[in-house]
Design a protein around this motif. Structure first.
Motif, PDB file in Angstrom:
ATOM      1  N   LEU A 116       0.829  -1.203   0.000  1.00  0.00           N
ATOM      2  CA  LEU A 116       0.000   0.000   0.000  1.00  0.00           C
ATOM      3  C   LEU A 116       0.863   1.253   0.000  1.00  0.00           C
ATOM      4  CD1 LEU A 116      -2.715  -1.099   2.593  1.00  0.00           C
ATOM      5  CD2 LEU A 116      -2.976  -0.938   0.117  1.00  0.00           C
ATOM      6  N   GLY A 117       1.938   1.250   0.778  1.00  0.00           N
ATOM      7  CA  GLY A 117       2.819   2.411   0.825  1.00  0.00           C
ATOM      8  C   GLY A 117       3.515   2.671  -0.493  1.00  0.00           C
ATOM      9  N   ASN A 118       3.871   1.595  -1.213  1.00  0.00           N
ATOM     10  CA  ASN A 118       4.549   1.756  -2.501  1.00  0.00           C
ATOM     11  C   ASN A 118       3.682   2.438  -3.545  1.00  0.00           C
ATOM     12  OD1 ASN A 118       6.934   0.612  -1.656  1.00  0.00           O
ATOM     13  ND2 ASN A 118       6.452  -1.438  -2.398  1.00  0.00           N
ATOM     14  N   GLN A 119       2.372   2.480  -3.297  1.00  0.00           N
ATOM     15  CA  GLN A 119       1.477   3.157  -4.238  1.00  0.00           C
ATOM     16  C   GLN A 119       1.619   4.678  -4.186  1.00  0.00           C
ATOM     17  OE1 GLN A 119      -2.512   1.766  -3.445  1.00  0.00           O
ATOM     18  NE2 GLN A 119      -1.970  -0.387  -3.747  1.00  0.00           N
ATOM     19  N   GLY A 120       2.290   5.205  -3.148  1.00  0.00           N
ATOM     20  CA  GLY A 120       2.424   6.654  -3.050  1.00  0.00           C
ATOM     21  C   GLY A 120       3.776   7.134  -2.583  1.00  0.00           C
ATOM     22  N   ILE A 121       4.695   6.199  -2.247  1.00  0.00           N
ATOM     23  CA  ILE A 121       6.024   6.575  -1.768  1.00  0.00           C
ATOM     24  C   ILE A 121       7.052   5.645  -2.396  1.00  0.00           C
ATOM     25  CG2 ILE A 121       7.453   7.027   0.277  1.00  0.00           C
ATOM     26  CD1 ILE A 121       4.920   6.963   1.965  1.00  0.00           C
ATOM     27  N   GLN A 153      10.561   5.190   1.444  1.00  0.00           N
ATOM     28  CA  GLN A 153       9.614   4.688   2.427  1.00  0.00           C
ATOM     29  C   GLN A 153      10.347   4.028   3.597  1.00  0.00           C
ATOM     30  OE1 GLN A 153       5.639   1.790   2.535  1.00  0.00           O
ATOM     31  NE2 GLN A 153       7.010   1.714   0.792  1.00  0.00           N
ATOM     32  N   VAL A 193       5.574  12.167  -1.952  1.00  0.00           N
ATOM     33  CA  VAL A 193       4.663  11.390  -1.123  1.00  0.00           C
ATOM     34  C   VAL A 193       3.233  11.799  -1.439  1.00  0.00           C
ATOM     35  CG1 VAL A 193       3.917  10.855   1.227  1.00  0.00           C
ATOM     36  CG2 VAL A 193       6.353  11.176   0.734  1.00  0.00           C
ATOM     37  N   GLU A 194       2.423  10.826  -1.864  1.00  0.00           N
ATOM     38  CA  GLU A 194       1.013  11.108  -2.107  1.00  0.00           C
ATOM     39  C   GLU A 194       0.256  11.001  -0.779  1.00  0.00           C
ATOM     40  OE1 GLU A 194      -0.754   8.840  -5.193  1.00  0.00           O
ATOM     41  OE2 GLU A 194       0.950   9.079  -6.578  1.00  0.00           O
ATOM     42  N   ARG A 210      -2.430  10.255   0.529  1.00  0.00           N
ATOM     43  CA  ARG A 210      -3.693   9.524   0.612  1.00  0.00           C
ATOM     44  C   ARG A 210      -3.774   8.783   1.940  1.00  0.00           C
ATOM     45  NH1 ARG A 210      -3.869   5.532  -3.616  1.00  0.00           N
ATOM     46  NH2 ARG A 210      -1.691   5.919  -4.146  1.00  0.00           N
ATOM     47  N   VAL A 250      -1.985   5.379   2.125  1.00  0.00           N
ATOM     48  CA  VAL A 250      -0.534   5.491   2.014  1.00  0.00           C
ATOM     49  C   VAL A 250       0.066   5.984   3.334  1.00  0.00           C
ATOM     50  CG1 VAL A 250       1.345   6.731   0.861  1.00  0.00           C
ATOM     51  CG2 VAL A 250      -0.582   5.852  -0.477  1.00  0.00           C
ATOM     52  N   LEU A 308       2.404   3.933   6.113  1.00  0.00           N
ATOM     53  CA  LEU A 308       3.705   4.434   6.562  1.00  0.00           C
ATOM     54  C   LEU A 308       3.756   4.516   8.091  1.00  0.00           C
ATOM     55  CD1 LEU A 308       6.490   5.611   5.959  1.00  0.00           C
ATOM     56  CD2 LEU A 308       5.410   7.871   5.756  1.00  0.00           C
TER      57      LEU A 308
END
Length: 308
Positions: free
Chosen positions: A30-35, A40, A215-216, A218, A221, A225
């Motif tokens: 999930l974190g890789n979708q925005g960072i 990260q 960093v998105e 959301r 995300v 983190l």
């Protein structure tokens, strides 16, 4: 230090850690979708370090006599190993498939068992422990059997070797903590060494590896983190280092093969990912292998009394 079979308390805590770490695999996705991944990891270590210092100050907990107790050298080395481990892992995962990455990364218990055999006198590699490790690892391979033979790309071999390196560094860190002055240090001190050293190294490595710092914001995300920083790199690693200081490092490390198993289950429940057809048999093999690893060693039979 206790090198025998793990007691129920340690078993329960280790199962809890594997469950928490298994959920971390979902949090990383999930974190890789925005960072970016290495960024990260750096942010995770930074958040955990700040929270650890704040919590220890609030609870009036010191970090021991780290200037004079001989832990500074091995502590810095542990942090360096930790940083390089995650760089190797994140680069390796990008070059190979997730299934192959998991199998090579979780070769770590073998490195722990070998290192402990040579460096930790009360944690020798017995025949039962070796067989148990092989059976549990066979179960892990069976769980990811279908993905092991999926197309992996031209640079998959390099990715496999980097993931194997990450597992070796994970194992080396565990043995270092157990075999050095760090084993007598408070768990919070051992953890702070890793976080304080790895955080700047990972943040420096991120742009050097071509990542764009973005960093998105959301909710999923940011939540992922925070989970990685507070729960994984903070609370769970502190508990892990305490367990390593108290019990057999090789027996504890063997249980880490449950982490990807729990990760698969978490992915099925939370992300709707399918379970493989062989998952049930794989789980049975892992459980059997861990039982063999943790089975108490047989004591020598008492000799018969001599007649006078």
């Amino acid at each position: 230090m206790r090198g025998g079979a793990l007691p129920p308390r340690a078993l329960g805590l280790m199962l809890l850690l594997c469950l928490v770490w298994g959920l971390n695999l979902v949090a990383m996705k999930l974190g890789n979708q925005g960072i970016p991944p290495v960024l990260q990891a750096g942010l995770r270590s930074s958040i955990a370090a700040l929270l650890l210092i704040a919590w220890c100050r609030w609870r009036s907990i010191g970090f021991g006599l780290w200037r004079r107790d001989g832990t500074l050298g091995p502590g810095v080395l542990a942090g360096l190993l930790f940083a390089v481990e995650f760089i190797a892992l994140y680069v390796g995962v990008g070059l190979t498939t997730a299934s192959r990455a998991v199998v090579f990364l979780y070769g770590a218990p073998f490195f722990v068992a070998l290192g402990a055999h040579w460096l930790i006198p009360d944690d020798r590699l017995t025949r039962a422990k070796a067989i148990g490790l092989l059976v549990a690892f066979g179960g892990l391979m069976l769980a990811f059997f279908e993905g092991l033979f999926a197309p992996a790309g031209e640079r998959a071999l390099l990715g496999d070797m980097l993931c194997l390196l990450a597992g070796a560094l994970w194992g080396a860190t565990t043995v270092l903590v157990k075999a050095s002055a760090l084993r007598r240090a408070p768990a919070m001190t051992v953890l702070l060494y890793q976080l304080a050293v790895s955080a700047p190294l990972l943040l420096i490595a991120s742009p050097l590896m071509g990542e764009v710092w973005h960093v998105e914001p959301r909710p999923l995300v940011i939540g992922a983190l925070i989970y990685q920083g507070a729960v994984i790199a903070g609370a769970s690693y502190a508990l892990w280092f305490w367990l390593v200081s108290q019990y057999s490092a090789s027996r504890l490390a063997a249980f880490s093969v449950l982490t990807p198993i729990f990760g698969v289950l978490a992915g099925a429940v939370l992300l709707g990912e399918p379970l493989g057809h062989l998952f049930g048999a794989a789980l049975a093999l892992v459980v059997l292998g861990l039982w063999l690893v943790n089975r108490p060693a047989r004591s020598a039979a008492p000799s018969a009394p001599r007649m006078r």
